[in-house]
Design an enzyme around this catalytic site. Sequence first.
Site, PDB file in Angstrom:
ATOM      1  CB  VAL A 167     -34.889 -56.982   3.298  1.00 52.74           C
ATOM      2  CG1 VAL A 167     -36.342 -56.746   3.712  1.00 52.74           C
ATOM      3  CG2 VAL A 167     -33.975 -56.699   4.473  1.00 52.74           C
ATOM      4  N   GLY A 168     -35.403 -58.162   0.503  1.00 52.49           N
ATOM      5  CA  GLY A 168     -36.261 -58.398  -0.654  1.00 52.49           C
ATOM      6  C   GLY A 168     -36.057 -59.791  -1.213  1.00 52.49           C
TER       7      GLY A 168
ATOM      8  CG  HIS B  47     -28.919 -51.606  -4.383  1.00 47.94           C
ATOM      9  ND1 HIS B  47     -29.752 -52.388  -5.159  1.00 47.94           N
ATOM     10  CD2 HIS B  47     -29.442 -51.661  -3.136  1.00 47.94           C
ATOM     11  CE1 HIS B  47     -30.725 -52.883  -4.414  1.00 47.94           C
ATOM     12  NE2 HIS B  47     -30.551 -52.458  -3.182  1.00 47.94           N
TER      13      HIS B  47
END
Length: 338
Positions: A91-92, A300
């Site tokens: 997404v980033g 993460h």
Amino acid sequence: MAVNGGEPWRVLVTRSFPEAGLSLLQEEPNLEVVIPDEPDASDAMPYDKMKKMLSEAPGYDALLCFLTDKVDAELLDAAGPRLKTVSTMSVGFNHVDVAACTDRNLSLGHTPDVLTNTVADFILGVTIATCRRIPAGVKVVKDDVWGKWAPLYMCGRDVHHATVGIMGLGRIGMAVAKRLVGFDCEILYSDAFRMDERAATVGATYVEFDELLARSDIVIPLCPLTAETTGLFDAEAFRKMKKTAVLINCSRGEIVNQDALYDALKNGTIWAAGLDVTVPEPLPASDKLVGLENCMIVPHMASATVACREDMARIAARNVIAAHRGEKLPHAVPGTSK
């Protein structure tokens, strides 16, 4: 065999790629997929190797990369004029130089929306685990130091009826807020833009950032990483929070000043923190934050479900396929033209 006698499109995939996306690429006519052989494919491709592969004849039309890859102007120059598109399975896109792509007339795709609910579930899980000291409870059992019951033994903080401050009421912020409604939480939000109509659907109240810090029992930053948000949670911010407050960061590691966070946790300025993102990643086990009992750190993994990662792979592949067909990317990075 190339369509109309032309040369096949070549796609460099920088590491192992879920079959759900890989099969789409392999089924596309006139598309050649190049992916490192195992065991190299399991790890992020070193920058120099990626640069070398892109620069070697006959070159590549597409680069399918991951958040572990640094895609900058130097790398794009090495790829040369044959490169037409970059698709990241994330997404980033802080790891990609968007301006450099635009300057070279490259389309740039990412994988938005697909992980919203998966990440929101995880954030709620981290929140509960941190507030209720679940990792500490697991540790005493594994270390065979399970103590006798006492009135305050292993006590944590309630999530239900807590005041929760969400910094950034975007898609994930809203999904988290919807889940917190079920816990009868008071929800505050702060954002660069007021979203009163959207916020009303979850009973969220807009407040300025300083008020959010002062009133919240749980603070959850879910804002994008920008020059303004880098280091936003510093010593000054922690001093404005309650001594009983809990910080949950599953957005970007750079938003939090980790030295200041360590001091705040060590000195009792705030009560606890739960982190899914850090600087650097991986965070060494020797890092001072890891040694704190009131800081839960996980690697993460907010989007780490099989279904979510398979959906991300499909979107990343479809972005490449659209570029191959001369179509507009279905999920282009905002601000890019193709």
